[in-house]
Write a protein that holds these residues in place. Structure first.
Motif, PDB file in Angstrom:
ATOM      1  N   VAL A 124       0.853  -1.188   0.000  1.00 17.81           N
ATOM      2  CA  VAL A 124       0.000   0.000   0.000  1.00 17.81           C
ATOM      3  C   VAL A 124       0.889   1.238   0.000  1.00 17.81           C
ATOM      4  O   VAL A 124       1.890   1.287   0.716  1.00 17.81           O
ATOM      5  N   THR A 125       0.531   2.216  -0.821  1.00 19.26           N
ATOM      6  CA  THR A 125       1.248   3.497  -0.859  1.00 19.26           C
ATOM      7  C   THR A 125       0.342   4.579  -0.301  1.00 19.26           C
ATOM      8  O   THR A 125      -0.818   4.703  -0.712  1.00 19.26           O
ATOM      9  N   TRP A 126       0.851   5.350   0.673  1.00 18.61           N
ATOM     10  CA  TRP A 126       0.067   6.453   1.218  1.00 18.61           C
ATOM     11  C   TRP A 126       0.725   7.784   0.877  1.00 18.61           C
ATOM     12  O   TRP A 126       1.918   7.846   0.596  1.00 18.61           O
ATOM     13  N   GLN A 127      -0.077   8.819   0.905  1.00 21.85           N
ATOM     14  CA  GLN A 127       0.409  10.171   0.632  1.00 21.85           C
ATOM     15  C   GLN A 127       0.203  11.040   1.852  1.00 21.85           C
ATOM     16  O   GLN A 127      -0.878  11.057   2.439  1.00 21.85           O
ATOM     17  N   ARG A 128       1.281  11.763   2.247  1.00 19.40           N
ATOM     18  CA  ARG A 128       1.215  12.620   3.413  1.00 19.40           C
ATOM     19  C   ARG A 128       0.704  14.010   3.034  1.00 19.40           C
ATOM     20  O   ARG A 128       0.509  14.328   1.850  1.00 19.40           O
ATOM     21  N   ALA A 129       0.517  14.834   4.041  1.00 24.18           N
ATOM     22  CA  ALA A 129      -0.034  16.173   3.826  1.00 24.18           C
ATOM     23  C   ALA A 129       0.877  17.033   2.960  1.00 24.18           C
ATOM     24  O   ALA A 129       0.414  17.916   2.238  1.00 24.18           O
ATOM     25  N   ASP A 130       2.200  16.777   2.997  1.00 27.16           N
ATOM     26  CA  ASP A 130       3.128  17.570   2.194  1.00 27.16           C
ATOM     27  C   ASP A 130       3.294  17.029   0.779  1.00 27.16           C
ATOM     28  O   ASP A 130       4.111  17.530   0.005  1.00 27.16           O
ATOM     29  N   GLY A 131       2.526  15.996   0.426  1.00 30.17           N
ATOM     30  CA  GLY A 131       2.581  15.425  -0.912  1.00 30.17           C
ATOM     31  C   GLY A 131       3.547  14.272  -1.078  1.00 30.17           C
ATOM     32  O   GLY A 131       3.536  13.603  -2.124  1.00 30.17           O
ATOM     33  N   SER A 132       4.383  14.000  -0.090  1.00 30.21           N
ATOM     34  CA  SER A 132       5.332  12.888  -0.194  1.00 30.21           C
ATOM     35  C   SER A 132       4.593  11.560  -0.068  1.00 30.21           C
ATOM     36  O   SER A 132       3.530  11.469   0.559  1.00 30.21           O
ATOM     37  N   ARG A 133       5.158  10.542  -0.682  1.00 31.31           N
ATOM     38  CA  ARG A 133       4.525   9.225  -0.677  1.00 31.31           C
ATOM     39  C   ARG A 133       5.497   8.176  -0.129  1.00 31.31           C
ATOM     40  O   ARG A 133       6.704   8.316  -0.240  1.00 31.31           O
ATOM     41  N   GLN A 134       4.922   7.135   0.435  1.00 28.03           N
ATOM     42  CA  GLN A 134       5.709   6.035   0.965  1.00 28.03           C
ATOM     43  C   GLN A 134       4.940   4.749   0.777  1.00 28.03           C
ATOM     44  O   GLN A 134       3.719   4.711   0.988  1.00 28.03           O
TER      45      GLN A 134
END
Length: 233
Positions: A90-100
């Motif tokens: 699963v890939t999530w996106q943080r509030a600053d636009g970065s993904r992990q």
């Protein structure tokens, strides 16, 4: 037991040096992982002990990996086994636009739909948990991963030291590589389970039974490979 020689003494000292260096390196990650464990206990007792950040599920996929193990026993017989593992990512996106992207359990994967909102749980700026409607997934913090890596290196040093103390003969680079592989394979699950237990507490109930059985199975295979490579002594 082989007689003491200069070569064996060098091997023992090398293993001891690696063991001591790894234990010293693990001190910091161990302390940080204990601090994380306190935050986990707080979360379970009172809640709101981790910082929450609004995010979203940006992607999801499954993939497979295949590993092949070849074992040659003392009689020259070769055995090969192949294992295929399915991973859920699963890939999530943080509030600053970065993904992990991280591997998750199949249960969480089925609940985490692409594009759905998610709450990211942070510890010292690091995402250690993801919550979606219907499920949550927790991850080993970076300190826990570093602790496992240093512990694994310490396990290697212990193996080198024991080899010099108990056996100490030389029968070729291939057999050396094979025994190192079997020894490290022997410790990979116990080391990982110990790091997880330190970070989140020991497993209980059916989960504990499954973990122990899997660890015994794979460690037993590795032990059989290792013992099978030794000449009678």
């Amino acid at each position: 037991m082989p007689r003491p020689t200069l070569g064996r003494s060098v091997v023992v000292l090398l293993g001891l040096g690696v063991l001591v260096a790894a234990l010293l390196g693990a001190a910091g990650p161990y302390r940080q992982t204990r601090e994380f464990r306190e935050a986990v206990a707080c979360e379970r007792a009172a809640g709101d002990c981790f910082e929450g950040e609004a995010g979203s599920i940006a992607g999801r996929r499954t993939y497979t990996t295949t590993s092949t193990t070849t074992h040659t026993d003392a009689n020259g017989h070769t055995y090969t086994s192949t294992t295929t593992t399915t991973h859920h990512e699963v890939t999530w996106q943080r509030a600053d636009g970065s993904r992990q992207a991280r591997d998750v359990s199949s249960a969480f994967y089925s609940e985490a739909g692409e594009g759905e909102p998610a709450t990211l749980l942070l510890w010292r700026g690091e995402v250690v948990g993801v919550e979606v409607a219907g499920g949550e997934e927790w991850f080993l913090p970076e300190s826990g991963a570093m602790l496992a890596a240093w512990s694994y290196l310490a396990f290697l040093g212990l193996g080198v030291m024991l080899w010099g103390l108990v056996f100490g003969w030389w029968d070729g680079f291939f057999m050396l590589s094979f025994r190192v592989f079997a020894w490290m394979f022997l410790g990979v699950l116990p080391v990982g389970m110990a790091a997880d237990a330190l970070a989140y507490g020991p497993a209980t109930g059916a989960e504990l039974v499954v973990e122990v059985l899997v660890a015994l199975l794979f460690s037993g295979i590795a032990g059989w490979m290792l013992i099978g490579s030794l000449d009678p002594w």
